[in-house]
Every structure is written in C-alpha cells, then in structure tokens.
Motif scaffolding. Structure first.
Motif, PDB file in Angstrom:
ATOM      1  N   GLN A  44       0.836  -1.204   0.000  1.00 53.15           N
ATOM      2  CA  GLN A  44       0.000   0.000   0.000  1.00 53.15           C
ATOM      3  C   GLN A  44       0.873   1.258   0.000  1.00 53.15           C
ATOM      4  OE1 GLN A  44      -2.263  -0.896   3.511  1.00 53.15           O
ATOM      5  NE2 GLN A  44      -4.045  -1.573   2.332  1.00 53.15           N
ATOM      6  N   ALA A  45       1.924   1.244   0.802  1.00 52.02           N
ATOM      7  CA  ALA A  45       2.840   2.384   0.840  1.00 52.02           C
ATOM      8  C   ALA A  45       3.483   2.591  -0.525  1.00 52.02           C
ATOM      9  CB  ALA A  45       3.902   2.173   1.915  1.00 52.02           C
ATOM     10  N   SER A  46       3.847   1.509  -1.182  1.00 50.78           N
ATOM     11  CA  SER A  46       4.452   1.597  -2.507  1.00 50.78           C
ATOM     12  C   SER A  46       3.495   2.219  -3.510  1.00 50.78           C
ATOM     13  CB  SER A  46       4.891   0.201  -2.967  1.00 50.78           C
ATOM     14  OG  SER A  46       5.491   0.264  -4.229  1.00 50.78           O
ATOM     15  N   VAL A  47       2.223   1.830  -3.455  1.00 54.41           N
ATOM     16  CA  VAL A  47       1.218   2.393  -4.359  1.00 54.41           C
ATOM     17  C   VAL A  47       1.054   3.890  -4.105  1.00 54.41           C
ATOM     18  CG1 VAL A  47      -1.269   2.434  -4.861  1.00 54.41           C
ATOM     19  CG2 VAL A  47      -0.036   0.258  -4.798  1.00 54.41           C
ATOM     20  N   ILE A  48       0.980   4.281  -2.863  1.00 56.83           N
ATOM     21  CA  ILE A  48       0.822   5.699  -2.536  1.00 56.83           C
ATOM     22  C   ILE A  48       2.023   6.493  -3.045  1.00 56.83           C
ATOM     23  CG2 ILE A  48       0.877   7.335  -0.599  1.00 56.83           C
ATOM     24  CD1 ILE A  48      -1.174   5.557   0.780  1.00 56.83           C
ATOM     25  N   LEU A  49       3.218   5.997  -2.813  1.00 53.75           N
ATOM     26  CA  LEU A  49       4.411   6.711  -3.272  1.00 53.75           C
ATOM     27  C   LEU A  49       4.480   6.776  -4.796  1.00 53.75           C
ATOM     28  CD1 LEU A  49       7.017   5.471  -0.651  1.00 53.75           C
ATOM     29  CD2 LEU A  49       5.842   7.679  -0.746  1.00 53.75           C
ATOM     30  N   LEU A  62      -0.811   0.321 -12.455  1.00 51.16           N
ATOM     31  CA  LEU A  62      -0.125   0.153 -11.174  1.00 51.16           C
ATOM     32  C   LEU A  62       0.345  -1.289 -11.010  1.00 51.16           C
ATOM     33  CD1 LEU A  62      -2.471   2.208  -8.825  1.00 51.16           C
ATOM     34  CD2 LEU A  62      -0.091   2.762  -9.397  1.00 51.16           C
ATOM     35  N   ALA A  63      -0.524  -2.231 -11.358  1.00 47.24           N
ATOM     36  CA  ALA A  63      -0.175  -3.649 -11.239  1.00 47.24           C
ATOM     37  C   ALA A  63       1.037  -3.978 -12.104  1.00 47.24           C
ATOM     38  CB  ALA A  63      -1.365  -4.527 -11.631  1.00 47.24           C
ATOM     39  N   ARG A  69      -0.537  -9.046 -10.653  1.00 46.23           N
ATOM     40  CA  ARG A  69      -1.785  -9.139 -11.414  1.00 46.23           C
ATOM     41  C   ARG A  69      -2.723  -7.999 -11.007  1.00 46.23           C
ATOM     42  NH1 ARG A  69      -3.028 -14.433  -9.176  1.00 46.23           N
ATOM     43  NH2 ARG A  69      -5.107 -13.569  -9.189  1.00 46.23           N
ATOM     44  N   PRO A  70      -3.562  -7.541 -11.948  1.00 47.40           N
ATOM     45  CA  PRO A  70      -4.517  -6.472 -11.622  1.00 47.40           C
ATOM     46  C   PRO A  70      -5.441  -6.828 -10.450  1.00 47.40           C
ATOM     47  CG  PRO A  70      -4.356  -6.705 -13.996  1.00 47.40           C
ATOM     48  CD  PRO A  70      -3.564  -7.844 -13.386  1.00 47.40           C
ATOM     49  N   GLN A  71      -5.828  -8.099 -10.348  1.00 41.17           N
ATOM     50  CA  GLN A  71      -6.694  -8.509  -9.233  1.00 41.17           C
ATOM     51  C   GLN A  71      -5.988  -8.305  -7.894  1.00 41.17           C
ATOM     52  OE1 GLN A  71      -5.908 -10.260 -11.906  1.00 41.17           O
ATOM     53  NE2 GLN A  71      -7.742 -11.075 -12.872  1.00 41.17           N
ATOM     54  N   SER A  72      -4.706  -8.606  -7.862  1.00 42.14           N
ATOM     55  CA  SER A  72      -3.934  -8.407  -6.630  1.00 42.14           C
ATOM     56  C   SER A  72      -3.825  -6.925  -6.304  1.00 42.14           C
ATOM     57  CB  SER A  72      -2.540  -9.015  -6.763  1.00 42.14           C
ATOM     58  OG  SER A  72      -2.626 -10.399  -7.007  1.00 42.14           O
ATOM     59  N   MET A  73      -3.621  -6.105  -7.331  1.00 44.45           N
ATOM     60  CA  MET A  73      -3.520  -4.663  -7.117  1.00 44.45           C
ATOM     61  C   MET A  73      -4.860  -4.108  -6.643  1.00 44.45           C
ATOM     62  SD  MET A  73      -1.789  -1.950  -6.908  1.00 44.45           S
ATOM     63  CE  MET A  73      -0.212  -2.438  -7.573  1.00 44.45           C
ATOM     64  N   LEU A  99      -9.109   6.161 -13.203  1.00 44.09           N
ATOM     65  CA  LEU A  99      -7.800   6.639 -12.774  1.00 44.09           C
ATOM     66  C   LEU A  99      -7.792   6.784 -11.255  1.00 44.09           C
ATOM     67  CD1 LEU A  99      -6.974   9.418 -15.386  1.00 44.09           C
ATOM     68  CD2 LEU A  99      -5.933   7.148 -15.183  1.00 44.09           C
ATOM     69  N   MET A 100      -6.813   6.155 -10.618  1.00 41.08           N
ATOM     70  CA  MET A 100      -6.653   6.255  -9.175  1.00 41.08           C
ATOM     71  C   MET A 100      -5.710   7.419  -8.882  1.00 41.08           C
ATOM     72  SD  MET A 100      -8.604   3.770  -8.714  1.00 41.08           S
ATOM     73  CE  MET A 100      -8.676   3.904  -6.965  1.00 41.08           C
ATOM     74  N   SER A 101      -6.045   8.201  -7.874  1.00 40.47           N
ATOM     75  CA  SER A 101      -5.182   9.322  -7.485  1.00 40.47           C
ATOM     76  C   SER A 101      -5.259   9.509  -5.972  1.00 40.47           C
ATOM     77  CB  SER A 101      -5.599  10.601  -8.209  1.00 40.47           C
ATOM     78  OG  SER A 101      -6.916  10.952  -7.851  1.00 40.47           O
ATOM     79  N   LEU A 102      -4.316  10.269  -5.459  1.00 37.99           N
ATOM     80  CA  LEU A 102      -4.277  10.542  -4.025  1.00 37.99           C
ATOM     81  C   LEU A 102      -5.296  11.623  -3.684  1.00 37.99           C
ATOM     82  CD1 LEU A 102      -0.414  10.611  -3.434  1.00 37.99           C
ATOM     83  CD2 LEU A 102      -1.991   8.669  -3.258  1.00 37.99           C
ATOM     84  N   THR A 103      -5.900  11.480  -2.519  1.00 43.43           N
ATOM     85  CA  THR A 103      -6.859  12.476  -2.052  1.00 43.43           C
ATOM     86  C   THR A 103      -6.116  13.593  -1.313  1.00 43.43           C
ATOM     87  OG1 THR A 103      -7.164  11.364   0.065  1.00 43.43           O
ATOM     88  CG2 THR A 103      -8.645  10.706  -1.741  1.00 43.43           C
ATOM     89  N   PRO A 104      -6.756  14.734  -1.133  1.00 45.93           N
ATOM     90  CA  PRO A 104      -6.135  15.789  -0.309  1.00 45.93           C
ATOM     91  C   PRO A 104      -5.795  15.271   1.095  1.00 45.93           C
ATOM     92  CG  PRO A 104      -7.961  16.696  -1.555  1.00 45.93           C
ATOM     93  CD  PRO A 104      -7.992  15.199  -1.762  1.00 45.93           C
ATOM     94  N   LYS A 105      -6.639  14.399   1.636  1.00 43.02           N
ATOM     95  CA  LYS A 105      -6.372  13.814   2.955  1.00 43.02           C
ATOM     96  C   LYS A 105      -5.037  13.064   2.944  1.00 43.02           C
ATOM     97  CE  LYS A 105      -8.062  10.110   5.986  1.00 43.02           C
ATOM     98  NZ  LYS A 105      -9.125   9.127   6.209  1.00 43.02           N
TER      99      LYS A 105
END
Length: 150
Positions: A44-49, A62-63, A69-73, A99-105
């Motif tokens: 999860q940290a890797s995805v956020i970074l 991202l996967a 695999r996309p299912q794992s992601m 599209l996945m993106s980071l939230t302001p939070k």
C-alpha cells in the motif's frame, strides 16, 4: 583451495558494509516511529508513493509497474479507497477506465508525516551531536552520496 585470510582492507570493507546496513535499518525504523501512525502494508505504501511520484494511474498500470496481477492490485487499492487515501475517477480519455489518485487527505498525511520525521531527525542531530560532530556527519553524508550515485 587457498587458506589465505582476507586482507585487513577487505575485512574493514565488509565490516563497514555490515554496520552501515544495520545503522540504516535502525534509522529507518526510528523515522517510521516518528512519522505518525502508519498502518499501511509495504504494498500500500508503494502504491501511494508511486501515485505521488507519477500521478494518477489505472489499477492495471499500477499492477504492471509493481509486477503483479490487476486482481492483486485491486485488493491493495480497495482499503486505500475505503480509508479515504485514494480515489477513483473516470479517465477523461477513456471513460471505461478508472484513474486512481491521491486524495487531499492523503497528501496532507504524507506532508505531516514527513515534517514529523524531519523535525525528529533535526532535533535529534542538534541534541546528540556537537557542531564538530555535525560537520563530520556532513562529510560522511557526502561519502554516502557518492556510494549511491550512478
């Protein structure tokens, strides 16, 4: 087969490598402790970074970048969405994609964590090291930088 002992220089090099890795590990753990609550898995940290560095991306992309695999992601991204750190929006160029993106939070959380780690490290350096030792640390950092340059 040779029974030669390693040279003193080889032994020093090995000892330095071992000690450097140990100190790096301890420093990394201490920085994590002072960066605020972090219940993220390494994935999860890797995805956020990655999203912070590269910007919005599909789960499939991202996967691919993370070698899974996309299912794992999807299983990694879902809790990030539920916690409000990541959000999905239709891709403007292909409405079938999200599209996945980071939230302001999430961005605020990243900024606060980095600031807390920076503050802890700066305070610790000033409290535990004399000015002369801080200058020696600066020299050591220059050497460490040379180790990781390509």
């Amino acid at each position: 087969m040779s029974n030669r002992k390693p040279s003193p220089q080889t032994e020093l090099t090995r000892t330095l490598a071992t000690e450097l890795r140990a100190v790096y590990r301890k420093l990394k753990l201490r920085l994590r402790e002072h960066g605020g609550a972090n219940d993220l898995t390494p994935s999860q940290a890797s995805v956020i970074l990655r999203l912070e560095k590269d910007g919005a991306s599909t789960v499939s992309s991202l996967a691919r970048l993370e070698g899974m695999r996309p299912q794992s992601m999807s299983a990694i991204v879902a809790p990030l969405q539920q916690s409000g750190l990541v959000r999905g929006a239709p891709d403007p160029s292909d409405g079938r994609q999200t599209l996945m993106s980071l939230t302001p939070k999430c961005l605020k959380w990243l900024q606060e964590g980095r600031a807390a780690r920076q503050d802890w490290l700066a305070t610790t350096i000033s409290q535990k090291l004399s000015v002369h030792e801080q200058e020696k640390l600066q020299t050591a950092l220059e050497l460490l930088t040379r180790l990781v340059e390509d």
